[in-house]
Design a protein around this motif. Structure first.
Motif, PDB file in Angstrom:
ATOM      1  N   PRO A   1       2.620  -1.195  -7.795  1.00 31.95           N
ATOM      2  CA  PRO A   1       2.313   0.094  -7.149  1.00 31.95           C
ATOM      3  C   PRO A   1       1.324   1.024  -7.541  1.00 31.95           C
ATOM      4  O   PRO A   1       0.571   1.761  -7.152  1.00 31.95           O
TER       5      PRO A   1
ATOM      6  N   LYS B   1      -2.298  -0.541   5.209  1.00 34.29           N
ATOM      7  CA  LYS B   1      -1.431  -1.188   4.598  1.00 34.29           C
ATOM      8  C   LYS B   1      -1.023  -2.420   5.228  1.00 34.29           C
ATOM      9  O   LYS B   1      -0.437  -2.147   6.588  1.00 34.29           O
TER      10      LYS B   1
ATOM     11  N   GLU C   1       6.720   1.454   1.258  1.00 41.01           N
ATOM     12  CA  GLU C   1       5.340   1.499   1.588  1.00 41.01           C
ATOM     13  C   GLU C   1       5.293   0.991   2.984  1.00 41.01           C
ATOM     14  O   GLU C   1       4.583   1.555   3.619  1.00 41.01           O
TER      15      GLU C   1
END
Length: 123
Positions: A72, A92, A120
């Motif tokens: 990350p 994303k 995420e």
């Protein structure tokens, strides 16, 4: 002795323009307004990260090992650099939960990294 290129004014912090270039060998001087590369606006840490990223041929796994940072964190640094260069980071991608669990089971990522990756996908 050569100094690193200044890109911002030390007084007001606005972007500087290059107006003079000189040949180190014959001392020919060229004066005009020259534009800086987008990369000139990046900090030393960002430039070092790009160098490592390229050396690792874009392999995030290799960048993780080389810099001793998590997946990350690598992704975050990439997004910061993309933004600094004036682009929007890509949307994303949808999170592959099975792949994250598999990576966790194989010990490729830590539990904290898995949680971050899963979160995420929710954002």
């Amino acid at each position: 002795m050569a100094y690193p290129l200044l890109t911002n004014c030390p007084v007001c912090s606005k972007q500087l323009k290059i107006t003079k270039l000189q040949c180190k060998h014959c001392h020919t001087t060229v004066e005009n307004e020259f534009e800086l590369s987008k990369f000139a606006a990046l900090g030393q840490e960002q430039l070092h990260f790009i160098e490592v990223f390229l050396k690792c041929r874009g392999s995030i796994k290799e960048v993780e090992k080389e810099l001793g940072i998590s997946y990350p964190t690598v992704r975050g640094k990439l997004d910061d650099i993309i933004t600094a260069l004036g682009y929007s980071p890509a949307k994303k991608p949808e999170v592959d939960k099975k792949k994250i669990v598999s990576m966790l089971e194989k010990g490729e990522i830590t539990a904290e990294e898995a949680i971050t990756l899963l979160k995420e996908g929710e954002a």
